[in-house]
Design an enzyme around this catalytic site. Structure first.
Site, PDB file in Angstrom:
ATOM      1  N   GLN A   9      36.022  42.921  41.340  1.00 18.00           N
ATOM      2  CA  GLN A   9      37.313  43.583  41.535  1.00 18.00           C
ATOM      3  C   GLN A   9      37.139  44.941  42.215  1.00 18.00           C
ATOM      4  O   GLN A   9      36.187  45.661  41.935  1.00 18.00           O
ATOM      5  CB  GLN A   9      38.004  43.776  40.190  1.00 18.00           C
ATOM      6  N   SER A  86      30.199  41.920  38.138  1.00 23.62           N
ATOM      7  CA  SER A  86      31.310  41.653  37.218  1.00 23.62           C
ATOM      8  C   SER A  86      31.941  40.291  37.525  1.00 23.62           C
ATOM      9  O   SER A  86      31.294  39.256  37.373  1.00 23.62           O
ATOM     10  CB  SER A  86      32.334  42.787  37.294  1.00 23.62           C
ATOM     11  N   LEU A  87      33.173  40.254  38.010  1.00 23.79           N
ATOM     12  CA  LEU A  87      33.816  38.978  38.361  1.00 23.79           C
ATOM     13  C   LEU A  87      32.938  38.144  39.303  1.00 23.79           C
ATOM     14  O   LEU A  87      32.904  36.916  39.218  1.00 23.79           O
ATOM     15  CB  LEU A  87      35.161  39.248  39.032  1.00 23.79           C
ATOM     16  N   ARG A 111      40.384  34.809  31.981  1.00 20.99           N
ATOM     17  CA  ARG A 111      39.642  36.064  31.767  1.00 20.99           C
ATOM     18  C   ARG A 111      40.518  37.257  32.172  1.00 20.99           C
ATOM     19  O   ARG A 111      40.628  38.240  31.439  1.00 20.99           O
ATOM     20  CB  ARG A 111      38.359  36.033  32.606  1.00 20.99           C
ATOM     21  N   HIS A 194      34.446  46.501  30.731  1.00 19.94           N
ATOM     22  CA  HIS A 194      33.023  46.706  30.420  1.00 19.94           C
ATOM     23  C   HIS A 194      32.771  47.817  29.400  1.00 19.94           C
ATOM     24  O   HIS A 194      31.849  48.607  29.532  1.00 19.94           O
ATOM     25  CB  HIS A 194      32.219  46.941  31.703  1.00 19.94           C
ATOM     26  N   GLN A 243      29.480  40.153  28.845  1.00 15.42           N
ATOM     27  CA  GLN A 243      29.747  40.947  30.053  1.00 15.42           C
ATOM     28  C   GLN A 243      31.081  41.697  29.968  1.00 15.42           C
ATOM     29  O   GLN A 243      31.221  42.792  30.497  1.00 15.42           O
ATOM     30  CB  GLN A 243      29.735  40.016  31.281  1.00 15.42           C
TER      31      GLN A 243
END
Length: 303
Positions: A9, A86-87, A111, A194, A243
């Site tokens: 993102q 991340s993503l 998510r 996070h 994560q």
């Protein structure tokens, strides 16, 4: 050795994926069928505010990155490692055949929804701090009482993202400036990713993820949580859940792959965020990025 890396993102923009649409129309249609709305229209036309909603951003970035991955794979370029920020870790998992693309779309949509629901709008915040080391920033976060803030993304030397309750993030930003940070930038996000504020979302996400079959990866996936390679499905399940509330150790992920012999990194997906970070982590490796067909033609000439 080659690593494919996939953005997360923040890399999205209106118009992304347009150049590959005609060649990879089926991928956009498959994602639209799963989501129940036209993902191509959202990617190409926005509006930006709608594209930037977490539950939309995640499947949109995954779709465009996967369409571009298909183009790169058609050139018969094979990675030795895959990783994502991340993503982007979900695109890495699709590249490694851990789960199917349509399952991945369902997973990241959920998510995004769970992350969006985890904190009321405006309660959480994130900020990038440039020019301070990890230890100094950890001290700053630990010094703030009554409110919570922690390290979220360890991106590259001198670039760390903090995440937490809005009041604590604002205070940490002030102290960081006092302690000599070159730049402190609040991120345009509505949720504090996070960090432990996402722990409840992670528990719900784990229950949801149990309904999907995860396969052992065909290509080692270097994961954000611990910057280690995973070769088993259960290990990947565990880190995908962790994560959500753990820091993204991107710098360590890149260093790990370099230690294993990776000399060429190919960022596949919108933007050039990871390419910039990798160059700052190690200026000796070759970094290429594929955001459109033009990039693909350039890469063919180099590889």
């Amino acid at each position: 050795m080659i690593a494919f890396v996939f953005p997360g993102q923040g890399s999205q923009y209106v118009g992304m994926g347009k150049s590959v649409y005609e060649r990879q129309k089926g991928i956009f249609e498959e994602a639209s069928d799963v989501l129940g709305f036209d993902i191509a229209k959202l990617c190409f036309e926005g509006p930006e505010a709608e594209l930037n909603r977490t539950e939309n951003t995640q499947p949109a970035l995954l779709t465009v990155s996967y369409a571009l991955l298909k183009e790169v794979s058609a050139l018969n370029i094979k990675p030795d490692y895959v990783a994502g920020h991340s993503l982007g870790e979900y695109t890495a998992c699709v590249a490694s055949e851990v789960f199917s693309f349509s399952d991945a779309v369902r997973i990241v949509r959920k998510r995004g929804e769970l992350m969006q629901q985890a904190q009321p709008e405006g309660k959480g915040a994130m900020a990038a701090v440039l020019g301070l080391d990890e230890g100094t920033l950890r001290e700053i976060c630990d010094s703030i009482s009554h409110f919570y803030v922690d390290l979220a993304n360890l991106n590259c030397p001198g670039q760390v993202v903090i995440s937490g309750e809005a009041e604590a993030v604002a205070r940490a930003m002030e102290i960081a400036k006092e302690r000599g940070a070159k730049k402190v930038v609040p991120l345009q996000v509505s949720i504090p990713s996070h960090c432990k504020l996402m722990r409840e979302a992670a528990e719900k996400f784990a229950q949801f993820l149990k309904d999907f079959k995860l396969n052992a990866p065909k290509i080692p996936v270097v994961t954000n949580v611990d910057a280690e390679e995973k070769r088993e499905a259960q290990a990947l399940f565990d880190v995908l859940v962790k994560q959500l509330y753990s820091p993204v150790r991107w710098q360590d992920c890149v260093k790990y792959m370099i230690s294993k012999g990776v000399q060429t990194f190919i960022e596949i997906g919108p933007g050039k965020v990871l390419s910039g970070l990798i160059k700052r982590i190690d200026g000796n490796v070759r970094v290429l990025n594929v955001d459109n067909l033009e990039d693909l033609i350039k890469m063919q000439e180099i590889i």
